[in-house]
Design an enzyme around this catalytic site. Structure first.
Site, mmCIF file in Angstrom:
data_model
loop_
_atom_site.group_PDB
_atom_site.id
_atom_site.type_symbol
_atom_site.label_atom_id
_atom_site.label_comp_id
_atom_site.label_asym_id
_atom_site.label_seq_id
_atom_site.Cartn_x
_atom_site.Cartn_y
_atom_site.Cartn_z
ATOM 1 C CG HIS A 99 -2.003 1.666 1.379
ATOM 2 N ND1 HIS A 99 -2.569 1.848 0.962
ATOM 3 C CD2 HIS A 99 -1.392 1.945 2.644
ATOM 4 C CE1 HIS A 99 -2.601 2.516 1.212
ATOM 5 N NE2 HIS A 99 -2.744 2.936 2.485
ATOM 6 C CG HIS A 101 -0.712 7.418 0.820
ATOM 7 N ND1 HIS A 101 -1.018 8.306 2.056
ATOM 8 C CD2 HIS A 101 -1.829 6.661 1.398
ATOM 9 C CE1 HIS A 101 -1.948 7.490 2.607
ATOM 10 N NE2 HIS A 101 -2.081 6.333 2.358
ATOM 11 C CG ASP A 124 3.475 -5.744 -21.072
ATOM 12 O OD1 ASP A 124 2.559 -6.217 -21.836
ATOM 13 O OD2 ASP A 124 4.296 -5.106 -21.336
ATOM 14 C CG HIS A 173 -6.497 5.535 1.217
ATOM 15 N ND1 HIS A 173 -6.699 4.343 2.624
ATOM 16 C CD2 HIS A 173 -5.606 5.644 1.927
ATOM 17 C CE1 HIS A 173 -5.645 4.285 2.840
ATOM 18 N NE2 HIS A 173 -4.990 4.713 2.656
ATOM 19 C CE1 TYR A 231 7.771 -9.126 -22.767
ATOM 20 C CE2 TYR A 231 7.497 -10.384 -20.222
ATOM 21 C CZ TYR A 231 8.228 -8.744 -21.560
ATOM 22 O OH TYR A 231 9.326 -7.677 -20.866
HETATM 23 ZN ZN LIG Z 1 -2.833 4.882 3.576
#
Ligand SMILES: [Zn+2]
Length: 239
Positions: A99, A101, A124, A173, A231
């Site tokens: 995660h 930002h 891809d 977010h 690939y």
């Molecule tokens: Zn966050």
């Protein structure tokens, strides 16, 4: 390999994946988090909350079970842990979650616009647009917010699946990505940021730019994924 050695290796891999986000300029200060899982043991290794990356050692990472109970480690796990756990509990095939930002992916998330597939870099990795989650209700935000965020990601994948879309934009977010392990999850975070930036520039050059056609999209996605992928090198040849 014994469990303690496997956990030690996973700690090192998860730390490396967290640092990869820093190296690629995807995180500021202590933002962002990556985790990885030992599936057979049901143990997740995740970044601790609020520890500066430059001071982070494998021993700082926190080991939790799939219910979020801390099994090893003195520090508190990342506050986004419940989101990671929803993803591990729902998508059995994933081995790592990331995660960030990162700016461009977060800008699309804030605009609450899926990222259209404008070209082959996107194709891809993602089969279709990068989805955006539905908004959380006030009750969901006031309640078990991080778990509800995970549930919203799962809802955003209802028309696709976690392999065809190795990431999602959480509305207002930022992005969550995943993969077969922690380093694949971090890799997808880097790719998603690049896709988001290129899509933004594409729309700036031509506000009526159309998504890539289905033939080219399918060609690029399916030559890297699925039963007829060709690939790169066959997995066995890299041993
Ligand atoms: Zn966050």
């Amino acid at each position: 390999m014994g469990q303690s050695l496997m956990l030690q290796r996973l700690r090192e891999q998860v730390l490396e994946a967290n640092l990869e986000l820093v190296c690629r300029g995807l995180v500021l200060y202590t933002f962002g988090n990556v985790s990885g899982i030992l599936r057979e043991q049901g143990l997740v290794v995740i970044k601790p909350s609020g520890v500066p990356y430059e001071q982070m050692k494998p021993s700082h990472l926190v080991v939790v079970d799939l219910k979020g109970k801390v099994v090893q480690g003195k520090l508190r796990p990342s506050s986004d842990l419940p989101t990671h756990l929803v993803l591990y509990n729902t998508f059995r095939e994933i081995g790592g979650v990331a995660h960030t930002h990162s700016e461009y992916a977060t800008a699309w998330a804030q605009a609450r616009r899926p990222i259209p597939c404008f070209g082959t870099t996107h194709a891809d990795y993602f089969h279709g647009s990068v989805p955006v989650t539905p908004d959380l209700s006030d009750q969901e935000i006031a309640g078990d917010y991080e778990k509800e965020t995970g549930d919203a990601i799962v809802r955003a994948l209802q028309r696709t699946n976690c392999t065809a879309s190795p990431g999602v934009l959480v509305a207002n977010h930022g992005p969550f990505t995943w993969g077969v392990d922690a380093s694949a999850a971090a890799h997808h975070a880097v790719i998603l940021e690049s896709i988001a930036k290129m899509a933004y520039v594409t729309v700036g050059i031509n506000s009526e730019a159309a998504p890539v056609g289905k033939a080219l999209h399918d060609k690029h996605y399916l030559r890297k994924h699925g039963s007829k992928a060709y690939y790169g090198q066959p997995k066995d040849s890299r041993k």
